[in-house]
Design a protein around this motif. Structure first.
Motif, PDB file in Angstrom:
ATOM      1  N   TRP A 256       0.821  -1.207   0.000  1.00  0.00           N
ATOM      2  CA  TRP A 256       0.000   0.000   0.000  1.00  0.00           C
ATOM      3  C   TRP A 256       0.855   1.258   0.000  1.00  0.00           C
ATOM      4  O   TRP A 256       0.539   2.233  -0.696  1.00  0.00           O
ATOM      5  N   GLN A 257       1.903   1.236   0.776  1.00  0.00           N
ATOM      6  CA  GLN A 257       2.748   2.429   0.866  1.00  0.00           C
ATOM      7  C   GLN A 257       3.344   2.792  -0.495  1.00  0.00           C
ATOM      8  O   GLN A 257       3.441   3.966  -0.854  1.00  0.00           O
ATOM      9  N   ASN A 258       3.707   1.779  -1.258  1.00  0.00           N
ATOM     10  CA  ASN A 258       4.326   2.030  -2.558  1.00  0.00           C
ATOM     11  C   ASN A 258       3.345   2.547  -3.605  1.00  0.00           C
ATOM     12  O   ASN A 258       3.754   3.058  -4.647  1.00  0.00           O
ATOM     13  N   MET A 259       2.041   2.414  -3.354  1.00  0.00           N
ATOM     14  CA  MET A 259       1.045   2.922  -4.310  1.00  0.00           C
ATOM     15  C   MET A 259       0.927   4.440  -4.274  1.00  0.00           C
ATOM     16  O   MET A 259       0.545   5.061  -5.265  1.00  0.00           O
TER      17      MET A 259
ATOM     18  N   SER B 130      -8.417  -5.959 -10.866  1.00  0.00           N
ATOM     19  CA  SER B 130      -7.200  -6.767 -10.905  1.00  0.00           C
ATOM     20  C   SER B 130      -6.200  -6.250  -9.866  1.00  0.00           C
ATOM     21  O   SER B 130      -6.139  -5.042  -9.593  1.00  0.00           O
ATOM     22  N   PRO B 131      -5.399  -7.145  -9.301  1.00  0.00           N
ATOM     23  CA  PRO B 131      -4.358  -6.692  -8.388  1.00  0.00           C
ATOM     24  C   PRO B 131      -3.399  -5.703  -9.060  1.00  0.00           C
ATOM     25  O   PRO B 131      -3.062  -5.844 -10.247  1.00  0.00           O
ATOM     26  N   TRP B 132      -2.951  -4.741  -8.291  1.00  0.00           N
ATOM     27  CA  TRP B 132      -2.108  -3.662  -8.809  1.00  0.00           C
ATOM     28  C   TRP B 132      -0.770  -4.169  -9.350  1.00  0.00           C
ATOM     29  O   TRP B 132      -0.179  -3.558 -10.245  1.00  0.00           O
ATOM     30  N   VAL B 133      -0.308  -5.297  -8.869  1.00  0.00           N
ATOM     31  CA  VAL B 133       1.008  -5.796  -9.262  1.00  0.00           C
ATOM     32  C   VAL B 133       1.122  -5.969 -10.772  1.00  0.00           C
ATOM     33  O   VAL B 133       2.200  -5.799 -11.340  1.00  0.00           O
ATOM     34  N   PHE B 134       0.017  -6.254 -11.452  1.00  0.00           N
ATOM     35  CA  PHE B 134       0.075  -6.492 -12.891  1.00  0.00           C
ATOM     36  C   PHE B 134       0.350  -5.233 -13.697  1.00  0.00           C
ATOM     37  O   PHE B 134       0.775  -5.312 -14.849  1.00  0.00           O
ATOM     38  N   VAL B 135       0.067  -4.080 -13.139  1.00  0.00           N
ATOM     39  CA  VAL B 135       0.204  -2.842 -13.912  1.00  0.00           C
ATOM     40  C   VAL B 135       1.105  -1.817 -13.230  1.00  0.00           C
ATOM     41  O   VAL B 135       1.219  -0.690 -13.700  1.00  0.00           O
ATOM     42  N   SER B 136       1.738  -2.173 -12.131  1.00  0.00           N
ATOM     43  CA  SER B 136       2.525  -1.197 -11.364  1.00  0.00           C
ATOM     44  C   SER B 136       3.649  -0.573 -12.184  1.00  0.00           C
ATOM     45  O   SER B 136       4.060   0.558 -11.923  1.00  0.00           O
ATOM     46  N   SER B 137       4.146  -1.297 -13.182  1.00  0.00           N
ATOM     47  CA  SER B 137       5.222  -0.748 -14.011  1.00  0.00           C
ATOM     48  C   SER B 137       4.717  -0.331 -15.390  1.00  0.00           C
ATOM     49  O   SER B 137       5.509  -0.045 -16.291  1.00  0.00           O
TER      50      SER B 137
END
Length: 636
Positions: free
Chosen positions: A135-138, A294-301
């Motif tokens: 969460w902090q990294n978002m 969808s989980p954020w991990v798929f689009v974080s980059s």
């Protein structure tokens, strides 16, 4: 207007000076009027204020309303079912079908400005520190958890005064059709739009917290259904709702998303109790596995300045790890709940978040794997399918072959992209293969595996779109894949007015127009093209300016009632006159919710007070239940 033969010359003379409206197809027929015309008989009688039925109340006998004319009616309690039908193996048996039993754990809450990542478990890749870092990294904007509740609220009875029916509309449906005994009628919502509790009890971040209108969305509380679900279920049951459709957030079950990461026990327990609460109320649950979240991990980059080839944005479906991760998540959920849930939806409206051909192709393959796990491995006996968005493309001029070609292309790109392989075992349409970058055909083996992997054709047919041929031609448009070409990839002209300049229906707050007659045509198209039962998985109407009205005016939402009753009337005609197998219909939505950016577009059949979290039944809710209750062959 009656015109005698003797008056025709005079009429011709007048018509040279002015135009007269005389319909060429005859005035509106009234098939319900079977009595011959009679002359009125005028007379006096004693006057009283009881000429009109001014109060109607609901008498709840079972989870469907029973109607008795001209009697006071009050709410009574409904006993819980004595037995629950099962549709698959219980978790204790189903878990053995997973390659490895997933580890479970619990996490705490992420509270901005107060959650401190401690050093005690920083070496644990799935510990509290790692979870808080998600969460902090978002770096969320306008993030707050300032809801009213932090634990499940026990339900209270619905006061009888809330079940007093609104005054009837003067005009109403005149059909004589009934719904089939197995027709599914219920209400729908989605987790991101009603649950709240976004970063509480172990839920991980999703794309919606970051992508959907943070400037307008001042908090992530929504309707706090995560804590108020017991009361919400009781309110729906009191109105006679038969099916309750909701979604389970992937990130609440697997905060770290990928196979091999721990399962959130609090999430598992929550939805286990939610399903039990639905069943105890005499309703049946319908569960969607992913509803845009969808989980954020798929689009974080992901570079969000890159324009999508298809859809509105990215759901991460094109990620190379997506298919295996989604199938793993689906298997975990199905092993836990397949025994008690009769209907499953894998993806909600996948076109909108596919981003490109690779994303759509991944959806097709992931869906097929989940279908085979459900039926072939678990041997489950319920239904599992997929549902799509599509504002039915109707040719601007049905007699113009170019406009018909444009409408067919519109449907192929929206629906054929997914539906050709899934429902027919057929190749992607040529319009897809010749338009979308990187598109490639499926092999014969892939088509055999993917074909016929949906028990129903789910569709969210909110409205229709008038489609015509582009001036420069389709081929020239397809070849011009540039940012300046706003028609690509559909390469058709989309409008909301017909060939005579009339809007296709009454305009709502957003893109929705009341288009009931087009709905009937659409249902016929789906049934006869894809040859599976059609499930109207969402339909609803945001009344224009409703959020700015006084509460009493929000409650009296006649335009929404008109939308629902006209759509349901056309569904009945589709079933009885056109032979279309319409499996059911779900009203969107059961409460005013967050429409991915703000709260001004209110689709709900209940008003939500965002300050107090109170719910209030709208007129359309009563009208919807009344319409259905009067047309059930054997009401339960």
């Amino acid at each position: 207007m009656r015109v005698s033969v003797a008056s025709i010359p005079l009429l011709v003379t007048i018509s040279r000076a002015q135009q007269l409206f005389i319909t060429t197809t005859g005035y509106t027929d009234r098939p319900q009027c079977t009595l011959s015309a009679t002359s009125p008989s005028y007379h006096f009688q004693s006057f009283s204020f009881t000429l009109n039925d001014t109060v109607r109340q609901a008498h709840i006998l079972r989870p469907a309303l029973q109607w008795t004319a001209n009697r006071p009616r009050y709410a009574t309690s409904v006993p819980a079912p004595t037995s629950i039908r099962t549709y698959g193996p219980p978790y204790s048996e189903a878990i053995h079908h997973l390659t490895a039993t997933p580890a479970t754990t619990t996490w705490g809450n992420y509270l901005p400005e107060s959650t401190i990542i401690t050093a005690t478990d920083t070496k644990d890749p799935y510990g509290q520190a790692a979870w808080s870092s998600l969460w902090q990294n978002m770096k969320l904007e306008n993030y707050t958890t300032a809801g009213l509740y932090s634990t499940t609220v026990l339900p209270t009875p619905v006061p009888s005064i809330e079940l007093v029916l609104p005054p009837r509309d003067y005009f109403g449906p005149t059909d004589c059709y009934n719904f089939p005994d197995d027709f599914i009628l219920g209400v729908a919502g989605s987790a991101a739009q009603v649950e709240g509790a976004v970063a509480l009890e172990g839920r991980g971040p999703t794309i919606l917290e970051k992508l959907a209108g943070p400037a307008q969305f001042k908090n992530y509380v929504t309707a706090e259904n995560y804590f108020l679900y017991k009361q919400d279920i009781r309110r729906l049951a009191a109105m006679g709702v038969r099916y309750y459709s909701f979604s389970i957030p992937w990130a609440r079950i697997l905060p770290f998303t990928l196979p091999g990461t721990p399962v959130n026990q609090q999430g598992i327990d929550h939805y286990d109790d939610l399903i039990s609460t639905v069943l105890d109320a005499g309703m049946l649950p319908i569960v969607t596995l992913t509803h845009f979240d969808s989980p954020w991990v798929f689009v974080s980059s992901h570079d969000f300045t890159t324009k999508a080839d298809i859809g509105a944005t990215t759901g991460g479906y094109q990620n190379e790890t997506f298919v295996d991760a989604f199938v793993n998540y689906a298997k975990i959920v199905l092993t836990h709940y397949a025994d008690r849930v009769p209907i499953w939806v894998t993806f909600n409206e996948p076109f909108l978040y596919s981003f490109n051909f690779a994303g759509a192709n991944n959806v097709v393959n992931a869906h097929a794997q989940v279908y085979h796990f459900y039926h072939d491995v678990l041997k489950a006996t319920g239904k599992i399918g997929i549902k799509f968005n599509d504002n039915f493309g109707v040719p601007r001029n049905p007699s113009n072959s170019s406009d018909v070609e444009a409408a067919n292309r519109y449907q192929e790109l929206y629906l054929g992209l997914f539906a050709n392989p899934i429902f027919l075992g057929q190749q992607y349409p040529d319009s897809v293969l010749n338009t979308l970058p990187g598109a490639k055909p499926l092999s014969k083996e892939e088509l055999n595996y993917i074909g016929n992997t949906s028990d129903f054709f789910g569709i969210d047919p909110y409205t229709a779109t008038v489609v015509s041929h582009p001036a420069e031609g389709i081929d020239a448009c397809v070849a011009n894949h540039s940012a300046e070409n706003s028609l690509w990839p559909f390469c058709v002209v989309e409008e909301t007015t017909n060939v005579f300049g009339w809007n296709i229906g009454y305009r709502s707050q957003s893109y929705v127009y009341t288009t009931p007659t087009y709905l009937r045509e659409y249902l016929s198209y789906l049934w006869n093209t894809f040859r599976h039962p059609v499930f109207v998985a969402e339909f609803g109407f945001p009344v224009f300016g409703e959020a700015d009205k006084e509460l009493s005016d929000q409650l009296f939402d006649t335009p929404r009632s008109t939308y629902y009753l006209s759509f349901l009337s056309e569904i009945l005609k589709s079933i009885h006159e056109d032979g279309v197998h319409v499996m059911g219909a779900l009203a969107w939505s059961w409460v005013d919710n967050w429409e991915f950016g703000d709260y001004t577009q209110q689709f709900g059949i209940q008003v939500l007070n965002h300050t107090t979290q109170e719910r209030f039944y709208k007129k359309s809710f009563f009208d919807l239940v009344d319409f259905v209750g009067a047309r059930l062959s054997s009401p339960s």
